[in-house]
Design a protein around this motif. Structure first.
Motif, short mmCIF file in Angstrom:
data_model
loop_
_atom_site.label_atom_id
_atom_site.label_comp_id
_atom_site.label_asym_id
_atom_site.label_seq_id
_atom_site.Cartn_x
_atom_site.Cartn_y
_atom_site.Cartn_z
N PRO A 81 5.50 7.69 4.98
CA PRO A 81 4.56 6.76 4.36
C PRO A 81 3.51 7.55 3.59
N ASP A 83 0.07 7.34 1.02
CA ASP A 83 -0.94 6.52 0.36
C ASP A 83 -1.63 7.33 -0.73
N ALA A 118 -0.60 2.98 2.57
CA ALA A 118 0.61 3.76 2.82
C ALA A 118 1.87 2.94 2.64
N THR A 119 2.80 3.52 1.91
CA THR A 119 4.07 2.85 1.69
C THR A 119 5.15 3.92 1.60
N THR A 120 6.34 3.56 2.01
CA THR A 120 7.46 4.50 1.94
C THR A 120 8.33 4.10 0.76
#
Ligand SMILES: [Cu+2]
Length: 322
Positions: A81, A83, A118-120
Protein backbone atom coordinates in the motif's frame (compact mmCIF):
# COMPACT_ATOMS: atom_id res chain seq x y z
CA UNK A 1 -24.82 10.14 -29.08
CA UNK A 2 -21.42 9.36 -30.36
CA UNK A 3 -21.11 5.77 -31.17
CA UNK A 4 -17.80 4.20 -31.76
CA UNK A 5 -17.60 0.63 -32.63
CA UNK A 6 -14.53 -1.34 -31.93
CA UNK A 7 -13.69 -4.61 -32.02
CA UNK A 8 -11.97 -7.09 -30.84
CA UNK A 9 -9.98 -10.00 -30.11
CA UNK A 10 -10.61 -12.40 -27.43
CA UNK A 11 -9.10 -15.33 -25.87
CA UNK A 12 -10.09 -17.34 -22.91
CA UNK A 13 -6.94 -17.18 -20.95
CA UNK A 14 -6.05 -16.91 -17.35
CA UNK A 15 -4.51 -13.54 -17.25
CA UNK A 16 -3.27 -11.21 -14.64
CA UNK A 17 -4.88 -7.82 -14.47
CA UNK A 18 -1.67 -5.89 -14.97
CA UNK A 19 -1.93 -6.05 -18.68
CA UNK A 20 -0.28 -2.88 -19.82
CA UNK A 21 3.32 -3.54 -20.59
CA UNK A 22 5.93 -1.50 -18.85
CA UNK A 23 9.65 -1.31 -18.60
CA UNK A 24 12.09 -0.73 -21.37
CA UNK A 25 15.58 0.29 -22.19
CA UNK A 26 14.88 3.97 -22.57
CA UNK A 27 13.61 4.22 -19.08
CA UNK A 28 16.90 3.03 -17.74
CA UNK A 29 18.24 6.44 -18.63
CA UNK A 30 15.38 8.14 -16.96
CA UNK A 31 16.66 10.27 -14.14
CA UNK A 32 13.43 10.28 -12.21
CA UNK A 33 13.75 7.28 -10.04
CA UNK A 34 12.47 6.40 -6.65
CA UNK A 35 14.60 3.79 -5.02
CA UNK A 36 13.64 1.53 -2.24
CA UNK A 37 16.81 -0.34 -1.79
CA UNK A 38 17.31 -1.82 -5.26
CA UNK A 39 13.62 -1.72 -5.98
CA UNK A 40 12.92 1.11 -8.32
CA UNK A 41 10.01 3.03 -9.67
CA UNK A 42 10.20 5.56 -12.44
CA UNK A 43 8.52 8.84 -11.97
CA UNK A 44 7.26 11.54 -14.25
CA UNK A 45 4.99 14.49 -14.12
CA UNK A 46 2.88 16.04 -16.81
CA UNK A 47 1.19 19.40 -16.87
CA UNK A 48 -1.16 18.68 -19.75
CA UNK A 49 -2.84 22.09 -19.82
CA UNK A 50 0.34 24.12 -20.14
CA UNK A 51 2.97 21.82 -21.58
CA UNK A 52 1.02 18.91 -23.08
CA UNK A 53 3.11 15.81 -23.39
CA UNK A 54 6.28 17.24 -21.96
CA UNK A 55 7.51 15.20 -19.02
CA UNK A 56 9.04 16.60 -15.90
CA UNK A 57 10.89 14.78 -13.23
CA UNK A 58 11.96 17.75 -11.23
CA UNK A 59 10.55 21.23 -10.94
CA UNK A 60 7.28 22.16 -12.54
CA UNK A 61 6.96 25.25 -14.71
CA UNK A 62 3.50 26.38 -13.67
CA UNK A 63 0.89 26.26 -10.96
CA UNK A 64 -1.46 24.04 -12.90
CA UNK A 65 -3.03 20.64 -12.99
CA UNK A 66 -0.23 18.14 -12.59
CA UNK A 67 -0.33 14.42 -13.26
CA UNK A 68 2.15 12.39 -11.22
CA UNK A 69 2.87 8.97 -12.64
CA UNK A 70 4.93 6.38 -10.82
CA UNK A 71 5.68 3.14 -12.62
CA UNK A 72 6.98 0.22 -10.66
CA UNK A 73 10.06 -1.46 -11.98
CA UNK A 74 9.89 -4.17 -9.36
CA UNK A 75 6.83 -6.19 -8.60
CA UNK A 76 7.33 -6.08 -4.85
CA UNK A 77 6.05 -2.51 -4.91
CA UNK A 78 2.76 -3.64 -6.37
CA UNK A 79 2.01 -5.51 -3.17
CA UNK A 80 2.65 -2.53 -0.93
CA UNK A 81 0.00 0.00 0.00
CA UNK A 82 1.44 3.34 -1.04
CA UNK A 83 0.28 6.80 -0.13
CA UNK A 84 1.25 10.12 -1.59
CA UNK A 85 1.30 13.48 0.16
CA UNK A 86 2.30 16.91 -1.05
CA UNK A 87 3.04 19.59 1.53
CA UNK A 88 4.16 23.20 1.37
CA UNK A 89 7.82 23.31 2.30
CA UNK A 90 7.91 24.74 5.79
CA UNK A 91 11.08 22.93 6.81
CA UNK A 92 13.42 25.75 5.91
CA UNK A 93 15.67 23.13 4.36
CA UNK A 94 14.60 23.70 0.76
CA UNK A 95 16.34 21.31 -1.58
CA UNK A 96 17.90 19.48 1.29
CA UNK A 97 14.74 18.61 3.16
CA UNK A 98 14.75 15.03 4.36
CA UNK A 99 12.35 12.74 6.13
CA UNK A 100 13.67 13.83 9.50
CA UNK A 101 12.80 17.42 8.67
CA UNK A 102 9.32 16.45 7.60
CA UNK A 103 8.79 14.47 10.78
CA UNK A 104 9.48 17.56 12.83
CA UNK A 105 6.48 19.36 11.41
CA UNK A 106 3.92 19.52 14.22
CA UNK A 107 0.74 19.56 12.21
CA UNK A 108 1.40 18.00 8.86
CA UNK A 109 -2.23 18.22 7.84
CA UNK A 110 -2.17 22.00 8.06
CA UNK A 111 0.53 22.23 5.42
CA UNK A 112 -0.75 19.39 3.26
CA UNK A 113 -2.07 20.45 -0.14
CA UNK A 114 -2.76 16.97 -1.44
CA UNK A 115 -3.17 13.56 0.12
CA UNK A 116 -3.85 10.24 -1.52
CA UNK A 117 -4.53 7.62 1.14
CA UNK A 118 -2.70 4.34 0.92
CA UNK A 119 -3.69 2.22 -2.01
CA UNK A 120 -2.22 -0.82 -3.70
CA UNK A 121 -1.87 -0.42 -7.44
CA UNK A 122 -0.84 -2.84 -10.13
CA UNK A 123 1.98 -1.43 -12.21
CA UNK A 124 1.20 2.23 -12.18
CA UNK A 125 0.43 4.71 -9.44
CA UNK A 126 -1.11 7.95 -10.64
CA UNK A 127 -2.39 11.03 -8.89
CA UNK A 128 -3.63 14.35 -10.17
CA UNK A 129 -3.23 17.56 -8.24
CA UNK A 130 -3.95 21.08 -9.32
CA UNK A 131 -1.48 23.50 -7.78
CA UNK A 132 -3.17 26.82 -7.12
CA UNK A 133 -0.03 28.70 -6.22
CA UNK A 134 3.63 28.66 -7.04
CA UNK A 135 6.21 27.91 -4.40
CA UNK A 136 8.30 25.25 -2.76
CA UNK A 137 6.73 21.90 -2.04
CA UNK A 138 7.75 18.52 -0.74
CA UNK A 139 6.39 15.24 -2.02
CA UNK A 140 6.26 12.32 0.36
CA UNK A 141 5.70 8.78 -0.85
CA UNK A 142 5.13 6.24 1.87
CA UNK A 143 5.08 2.50 1.29
CA UNK A 144 3.95 0.02 3.90
CA UNK A 145 5.29 -3.48 3.91
CA UNK A 146 2.26 -5.78 3.71
CA UNK A 147 3.60 -8.32 6.16
CA UNK A 148 5.71 -6.42 8.64
CA UNK A 149 3.76 -3.14 8.55
CA UNK A 150 7.09 -1.41 8.41
CA UNK A 151 6.87 1.96 6.73
CA UNK A 152 9.31 3.26 4.15
CA UNK A 153 9.29 6.73 2.71
CA UNK A 154 10.79 8.81 -0.04
CA UNK A 155 10.93 12.56 0.28
CA UNK A 156 11.45 14.88 -2.64
CA UNK A 157 11.51 18.67 -2.52
CA UNK A 158 10.45 20.49 -5.65
CA UNK A 159 9.45 23.88 -6.88
CA UNK A 160 6.33 24.90 -8.74
CA UNK A 161 6.70 27.90 -11.01
CA UNK A 162 10.34 27.10 -11.49
CA UNK A 163 12.15 29.48 -13.82
CA UNK A 164 15.81 28.96 -12.97
CA UNK A 165 18.38 26.79 -14.62
CA UNK A 166 19.22 24.45 -11.78
CA UNK A 167 19.17 20.76 -12.12
CA UNK A 168 18.01 18.22 -9.63
CA UNK A 169 16.99 14.63 -9.97
CA UNK A 170 13.44 14.64 -8.80
CA UNK A 171 13.58 11.71 -6.52
CA UNK A 172 16.62 11.27 -4.37
CA UNK A 173 16.07 8.48 -2.12
CA UNK A 174 15.77 6.04 -0.06
CA UNK A 175 15.99 3.17 2.22
CA UNK A 176 17.56 -0.11 2.91
CA UNK A 177 14.95 -2.80 3.05
CA UNK A 178 16.19 -6.10 4.21
CA UNK A 179 12.62 -7.27 4.54
CA UNK A 180 11.94 -6.60 0.90
CA UNK A 181 15.07 -8.37 -0.10
CA UNK A 182 13.80 -11.31 1.78
CA UNK A 183 10.46 -11.07 0.05
CA UNK A 184 12.07 -10.90 -3.36
CA UNK A 185 14.22 -13.89 -2.67
CA UNK A 186 11.32 -15.92 -1.41
CA UNK A 187 9.67 -18.48 -3.63
CA UNK A 188 6.25 -16.94 -3.25
CA UNK A 189 7.19 -13.75 -4.96
CA UNK A 190 9.19 -15.51 -7.63
CA UNK A 191 6.25 -17.66 -8.53
CA UNK A 192 4.02 -14.66 -8.63
CA UNK A 193 6.34 -12.80 -10.91
CA UNK A 194 6.57 -15.77 -13.22
CA UNK A 195 2.78 -15.77 -13.42
CA UNK A 196 2.73 -12.11 -14.35
CA UNK A 197 5.18 -12.63 -17.14
CA UNK A 198 3.07 -15.30 -18.75
CA UNK A 199 0.08 -12.98 -18.48
CA UNK A 200 1.90 -10.24 -20.34
CA UNK A 201 2.88 -12.67 -23.05
CA UNK A 202 -0.73 -13.67 -23.48
CA UNK A 203 -1.74 -10.07 -24.05
CA UNK A 204 0.89 -9.70 -26.72
CA UNK A 205 -0.52 -12.71 -28.45
CA UNK A 206 -3.98 -11.20 -28.33
CA UNK A 207 -2.80 -7.96 -29.85
CA UNK A 208 -0.79 -9.66 -32.55
CA UNK A 209 -3.91 -11.51 -33.59
CA UNK A 210 -5.90 -8.33 -33.48
CA UNK A 211 -3.69 -6.44 -35.85
CA UNK A 212 -2.76 -9.22 -38.19
CA UNK A 213 -5.91 -11.22 -38.74
CA UNK A 214 -8.98 -9.98 -36.93
CA UNK A 215 -11.34 -12.06 -39.04
CA UNK A 216 -9.63 -15.20 -37.99
CA UNK A 217 -9.86 -14.19 -34.38
CA UNK A 218 -13.53 -13.42 -34.65
CA UNK A 219 -14.15 -16.90 -35.93
CA UNK A 220 -12.49 -18.56 -33.00
CA UNK A 221 -14.41 -20.29 -30.36
CA UNK A 222 -14.68 -18.67 -26.98
CA UNK A 223 -14.29 -15.13 -28.19
CA UNK A 224 -16.22 -12.20 -26.93
CA UNK A 225 -16.93 -8.95 -28.65
CA UNK A 226 -16.80 -5.67 -26.81
CA UNK A 227 -18.18 -2.43 -28.15
CA UNK A 228 -18.57 0.84 -26.37
CA UNK A 229 -20.46 4.08 -26.62
CA UNK A 230 -19.72 7.41 -24.98
CA UNK A 231 -23.06 8.99 -24.10
CA UNK A 232 -21.56 12.43 -23.45
CA UNK A 233 -19.95 12.62 -26.89
CA UNK A 234 -16.43 12.06 -28.09
CA UNK A 235 -14.02 11.74 -25.19
CA UNK A 236 -12.22 15.00 -24.61
CA UNK A 237 -8.76 15.26 -23.18
CA UNK A 238 -8.77 15.70 -19.42
CA UNK A 239 -12.49 15.23 -19.09
CA UNK A 240 -13.91 12.67 -16.75
CA UNK A 241 -16.56 10.70 -18.57
CA UNK A 242 -18.36 7.39 -18.75
CA UNK A 243 -18.54 4.60 -21.25
CA UNK A 244 -21.26 2.09 -21.84
CA UNK A 245 -19.63 -1.23 -22.58
CA UNK A 246 -21.54 -3.86 -24.49
CA UNK A 247 -20.29 -7.41 -24.18
CA UNK A 248 -21.57 -10.19 -26.39
CA UNK A 249 -20.54 -13.54 -27.72
CA UNK A 250 -19.39 -13.97 -31.30
CA UNK A 251 -22.94 -15.04 -32.08
CA UNK A 252 -24.34 -11.83 -30.66
CA UNK A 253 -25.68 -13.21 -27.40
CA UNK A 254 -25.36 -10.64 -24.61
CA UNK A 255 -23.02 -11.59 -21.78
CA UNK A 256 -24.65 -10.84 -18.46
CA UNK A 257 -23.55 -10.99 -14.83
CA UNK A 258 -19.91 -10.66 -15.82
CA UNK A 259 -17.28 -9.10 -13.61
CA UNK A 260 -15.47 -6.52 -15.66
CA UNK A 261 -12.18 -4.84 -14.89
CA UNK A 262 -10.68 -2.11 -17.00
CA UNK A 263 -7.15 -0.80 -17.16
CA UNK A 264 -5.58 1.27 -19.85
CA UNK A 265 -2.51 3.13 -20.86
CA UNK A 266 -0.32 4.50 -23.58
CA UNK A 267 2.08 1.72 -24.58
CA UNK A 268 4.28 4.15 -26.47
CA UNK A 269 4.76 6.24 -23.35
CA UNK A 270 4.79 3.46 -20.82
CA UNK A 271 2.17 4.92 -18.58
CA UNK A 272 -1.32 4.10 -17.49
CA UNK A 273 -4.57 5.95 -17.20
CA UNK A 274 -4.61 8.79 -14.67
CA UNK A 275 -7.76 7.32 -13.14
CA UNK A 276 -9.00 3.92 -12.08
CA UNK A 277 -12.16 3.31 -14.08
CA UNK A 278 -14.76 1.04 -12.56
CA UNK A 279 -17.86 -0.69 -13.82
CA UNK A 280 -20.48 0.75 -11.49
CA UNK A 281 -23.68 -0.66 -12.87
CA UNK A 282 -24.92 -3.53 -14.97
CA UNK A 283 -27.60 -2.15 -17.24
CA UNK A 284 -28.85 -5.44 -18.66
CA UNK A 285 -28.71 -6.86 -22.15
CA UNK A 286 -24.93 -7.15 -21.94
CA UNK A 287 -24.47 -3.45 -21.18
CA UNK A 288 -22.32 -2.13 -18.35
CA UNK A 289 -21.72 1.40 -17.18
CA UNK A 290 -18.01 2.24 -16.87
CA UNK A 291 -17.31 5.35 -14.82
CA UNK A 292 -14.08 7.20 -14.24
CA UNK A 293 -12.65 7.27 -17.74
CA UNK A 294 -10.26 10.09 -18.34
CA UNK A 295 -7.45 10.56 -20.83
CA UNK A 296 -4.83 13.09 -19.89
CA UNK A 297 -3.15 13.32 -23.25
CA UNK A 298 -3.80 12.72 -26.91
CA UNK A 299 -2.16 9.86 -28.77
CA UNK A 300 -2.47 6.10 -28.90
CA UNK A 301 -4.16 4.36 -25.99
CA UNK A 302 -5.07 0.80 -25.30
CA UNK A 303 -7.95 -0.05 -23.02
CA UNK A 304 -7.78 -3.58 -21.68
CA UNK A 305 -11.07 -5.09 -20.59
CA UNK A 306 -10.98 -8.25 -18.49
CA UNK A 307 -14.31 -10.08 -18.45
CA UNK A 308 -14.85 -12.80 -15.90
CA UNK A 309 -17.90 -15.02 -16.08
CA UNK A 310 -18.78 -18.15 -14.17
CA UNK A 311 -16.75 -20.32 -16.46
CA UNK A 312 -14.28 -18.13 -18.27
CA UNK A 313 -11.92 -15.24 -18.02
CA UNK A 314 -11.28 -13.24 -21.14
CA UNK A 315 -9.37 -10.20 -22.17
CA UNK A 316 -10.19 -7.73 -24.89
CA UNK A 317 -7.85 -4.93 -25.88
CA UNK A 318 -9.48 -1.86 -27.39
CA UNK A 319 -7.10 0.32 -29.39
CA UNK A 320 -7.98 3.97 -29.35
CA UNK A 321 -6.38 7.08 -30.82
CA UNK A 322 -7.31 10.44 -29.42
CU1 LIG B 1 1.24 9.69 -22.90
Amino acid sequence: MAIRFFLVCMMSIALHQGAVAHGGVVQEEDLCVIKVNYLRAHFKIYQPRVTGHEQFCEDLPAASESVFVMEYQHDALTTMPIDFRIIRDVTGQGRFARMEDVQQIDDIDSVTVFYQPATTEPDVFTIIHEFIEEGDFIGIVTATHPETDKVYAAVFPFEVGFTGVGYWPFFIAVLVLLQLQYLVMSGRLKRWRAGRRSGATAVLVVCALLFSAPDTVLAEEGELRVTYTTPAGEPEINTLHSWILHVESSLGAPIENAKIEVVGGMPEHDHGLPTRPRVTQELGDGNYRLDGMRFHMSGYWEITVTITTDDSKSVVVIPLRL
